[in-house]
Design an enzyme around this catalytic site. Structure first.
Site, PDB file in Angstrom:
ATOM      1  N   ASP A   8       5.250  24.643  10.584  1.00 23.59           N
ATOM      2  CA  ASP A   8       3.917  25.065  11.009  1.00 23.59           C
ATOM      3  C   ASP A   8       3.559  24.225  12.231  1.00 23.59           C
ATOM      4  O   ASP A   8       4.419  23.547  12.820  1.00 23.59           O
ATOM      5  CB  ASP A   8       2.899  24.967   9.861  1.00 23.59           C
ATOM      6  CG  ASP A   8       2.611  23.525   9.432  1.00 23.59           C
ATOM      7  OD1 ASP A   8       3.222  22.578   9.989  1.00 23.59           O
ATOM      8  OD2 ASP A   8       1.768  23.343   8.531  1.00 23.59           O
ATOM      9  N   HIS A   9       2.275  24.218  12.597  1.00 28.41           N
ATOM     10  CA  HIS A   9       1.839  23.467  13.784  1.00 28.41           C
ATOM     11  C   HIS A   9       2.055  21.966  13.607  1.00 28.41           C
ATOM     12  O   HIS A   9       2.361  21.266  14.567  1.00 28.41           O
ATOM     13  CB  HIS A   9       0.370  23.769  14.082  1.00 28.41           C
ATOM     14  CG  HIS A   9      -0.525  23.631  12.894  1.00 28.41           C
ATOM     15  ND1 HIS A   9      -0.466  24.515  11.831  1.00 28.41           N
ATOM     16  CD2 HIS A   9      -1.485  22.727  12.572  1.00 28.41           C
ATOM     17  CE1 HIS A   9      -1.357  24.154  10.919  1.00 28.41           C
ATOM     18  NE2 HIS A   9      -1.977  23.065  11.337  1.00 28.41           N
ATOM     19  N   CYS A  66       6.378  20.754   7.556  1.00 31.39           N
ATOM     20  CA  CYS A  66       4.925  20.937   7.661  1.00 31.39           C
ATOM     21  C   CYS A  66       4.315  19.537   7.666  1.00 31.39           C
ATOM     22  O   CYS A  66       5.016  18.557   7.945  1.00 31.39           O
ATOM     23  CB  CYS A  66       4.377  21.832   6.553  1.00 31.39           C
ATOM     24  SG  CYS A  66       4.602  21.233   4.875  1.00 31.39           S
ATOM     25  N   GLY A  67       3.039  19.418   7.382  1.00 34.14           N
ATOM     26  CA  GLY A  67       2.427  18.083   7.440  1.00 34.14           C
ATOM     27  C   GLY A  67       2.992  17.141   6.398  1.00 34.14           C
ATOM     28  O   GLY A  67       3.318  15.987   6.683  1.00 34.14           O
ATOM     29  N   THR A  68       3.119  17.646   5.176  1.00 32.06           N
ATOM     30  CA  THR A  68       3.600  16.815   4.072  1.00 32.06           C
ATOM     31  C   THR A  68       4.980  17.201   3.554  1.00 32.06           C
ATOM     32  O   THR A  68       5.587  16.446   2.787  1.00 32.06           O
ATOM     33  CB  THR A  68       2.636  16.949   2.877  1.00 32.06           C
ATOM     34  OG1 THR A  68       2.588  18.342   2.503  1.00 32.06           O
ATOM     35  CG2 THR A  68       1.244  16.444   3.221  1.00 32.06           C
ATOM     36  N   GLY A  69       5.436  18.386   3.867  1.00 34.42           N
ATOM     37  CA  GLY A  69       6.656  18.944   3.274  1.00 34.42           C
ATOM     38  C   GLY A  69       6.369  19.683   1.977  1.00 34.42           C
ATOM     39  O   GLY A  69       7.202  20.452   1.488  1.00 34.42           O
ATOM     40  N   GLY A  71       3.889  22.013   1.011  1.00 36.56           N
ATOM     41  CA  GLY A  71       3.666  23.461   1.067  1.00 36.56           C
ATOM     42  C   GLY A  71       4.957  24.209   1.343  1.00 36.56           C
ATOM     43  O   GLY A  71       5.238  25.246   0.722  1.00 36.56           O
ATOM     44  N   MET A  72       5.754  23.675   2.248  1.00 41.16           N
ATOM     45  CA  MET A  72       7.036  24.312   2.563  1.00 41.16           C
ATOM     46  C   MET A  72       7.937  24.361   1.339  1.00 41.16           C
ATOM     47  O   MET A  72       8.621  25.359   1.099  1.00 41.16           O
ATOM     48  CB  MET A  72       7.738  23.566   3.702  1.00 41.16           C
ATOM     49  CG  MET A  72       7.169  23.852   5.076  1.00 41.16           C
ATOM     50  SD  MET A  72       7.338  25.605   5.535  1.00 41.16           S
ATOM     51  CE  MET A  72       7.140  25.496   7.321  1.00 41.16           C
ATOM     52  N   HIS A  99      23.282  15.065  -5.944  1.00 32.39           N
ATOM     53  CA  HIS A  99      22.968  15.403  -7.339  1.00 32.39           C
ATOM     54  C   HIS A  99      22.304  16.764  -7.521  1.00 32.39           C
ATOM     55  O   HIS A  99      22.437  17.370  -8.583  1.00 32.39           O
ATOM     56  CB  HIS A  99      22.062  14.331  -7.948  1.00 32.39           C
ATOM     57  CG  HIS A  99      22.790  13.061  -8.275  1.00 32.39           C
ATOM     58  ND1 HIS A  99      22.238  12.069  -9.059  1.00 32.39           N
ATOM     59  CD2 HIS A  99      24.039  12.634  -7.937  1.00 32.39           C
ATOM     60  CE1 HIS A  99      23.108  11.072  -9.177  1.00 32.39           C
ATOM     61  NE2 HIS A  99      24.204  11.386  -8.496  1.00 32.39           N
ATOM     62  N   HIS A 134      26.480  17.157 -12.653  1.00 28.07           N
ATOM     63  CA  HIS A 134      25.358  17.637 -11.843  1.00 28.07           C
ATOM     64  C   HIS A 134      25.430  19.157 -11.665  1.00 28.07           C
ATOM     65  O   HIS A 134      24.404  19.821 -11.544  1.00 28.07           O
ATOM     66  CB  HIS A 134      25.337  16.923 -10.494  1.00 28.07           C
ATOM     67  CG  HIS A 134      25.263  15.441 -10.633  1.00 28.07           C
ATOM     68  ND1 HIS A 134      24.171  14.816 -11.184  1.00 28.07           N
ATOM     69  CD2 HIS A 134      26.178  14.471 -10.366  1.00 28.07           C
ATOM     70  CE1 HIS A 134      24.396  13.507 -11.224  1.00 28.07           C
ATOM     71  NE2 HIS A 134      25.601  13.279 -10.735  1.00 28.07           N
TER      72      HIS A 134
HETATM   73  C1  RB5 Z   1      -1.690  21.977   7.457  1.00 23.71           C
HETATM   74  O1  RB5 Z   1      -2.903  21.401   7.712  1.00 23.71           O
HETATM   75  C2  RB5 Z   1      -1.055  21.334   6.225  1.00 23.71           C
HETATM   76  O2  RB5 Z   1      -1.756  21.720   5.074  1.00 23.71           O
HETATM   77  C3  RB5 Z   1       0.402  21.705   6.120  1.00 23.71           C
HETATM   78  O3  RB5 Z   1       1.066  21.254   7.257  1.00 23.71           O
HETATM   79  C4  RB5 Z   1       1.165  21.137   4.956  1.00 23.71           C
HETATM   80  O4  RB5 Z   1       1.035  19.762   4.861  1.00 23.71           O
HETATM   81  C5  RB5 Z   1       0.977  21.832   3.661  1.00 23.71           C
HETATM   82  O5  RB5 Z   1       1.561  21.499   2.631  1.00 23.71           O
END
Ligand code: RB5
Length: 147
Positions: A8-9, A66-69, A71-72, A99, A134
């Site tokens: 994402d952005h 993504c920002g945290t990984g 959501g992806m 594993h 595994h």
């Molecule tokens: C976008 O603001 C943020 O929610 C996205 O990048 C991600 O971290 C979602 O899990």
């Protein structure tokens, strides 16, 4: 290896760095977007496409940012055949391959630093699955998909 990429952005700059590094070390990449730079988009729209490319066999692996990984990883794990893991350090990247036979790596651009990025990518593409006990466990994960 053919590797799908999506972000994402928040992950856009990392995606470009990862694409450049993978090309440098001899891999083919497919960019599923975003291609809109820092314009706000929904990670789901791009992550699902890259994850489906792994599920269908078009790509052997994918790397999603993504920002945290988080959501992806949530959207990628909806796709049959995908084993997506969020990894924030070298150890978890290595173990996700050894594993868990992870075929999708999810990174958080707001969490990990640029310094270790290339090492993480290298570990993800070059570390082999250990199999053995595994494989039994991964088999149970895959069995859980259907029911
Ligand atoms: C976008 O603001 C943020 O929610 C996205 O990048 C991600 O971290 C979602 O899990």
């Amino acid at each position: 290896m053919k590797i799908g990429l999506a972000s994402d952005h928040r992950g856009f700059e990392f995606k470009d760095l990862i694409a450049g590094y993978l090309t440098k070390i001899g891999h083919e990449t497919v960019d599923f977007g975003t291609k809109n730079g820092n314009d706000s988009v929904d990670y789901t729209d791009y992550g699902i496409q890259a994850a489906k490319s792994v599920g269908s066999g078009e790509c052997e692996r994918a790397i999603l940012v993504c920002g945290t990984g988080l959501g992806m990883s949530l959207i990628a794990n909806k796709v049959k055949g995908v084993r997506a893991t969020v990894c924030h350090d070298l150890f978890t990247v290595e173990m996700s391959r050894r594993h868990n036979d992870a075929n999708v790596l999810c990174l958080g651009a707001d969490v990990v630093n640029h310094d270790l990025l290339e090492q993480k990518i290298k570990l993800f593409v070059e570390t082999a699955f250990e199999g053995g006990r595994h494989a039994r466990r991964v088999g149970k994960i895959m069995d859980a998909e259907s029911g």
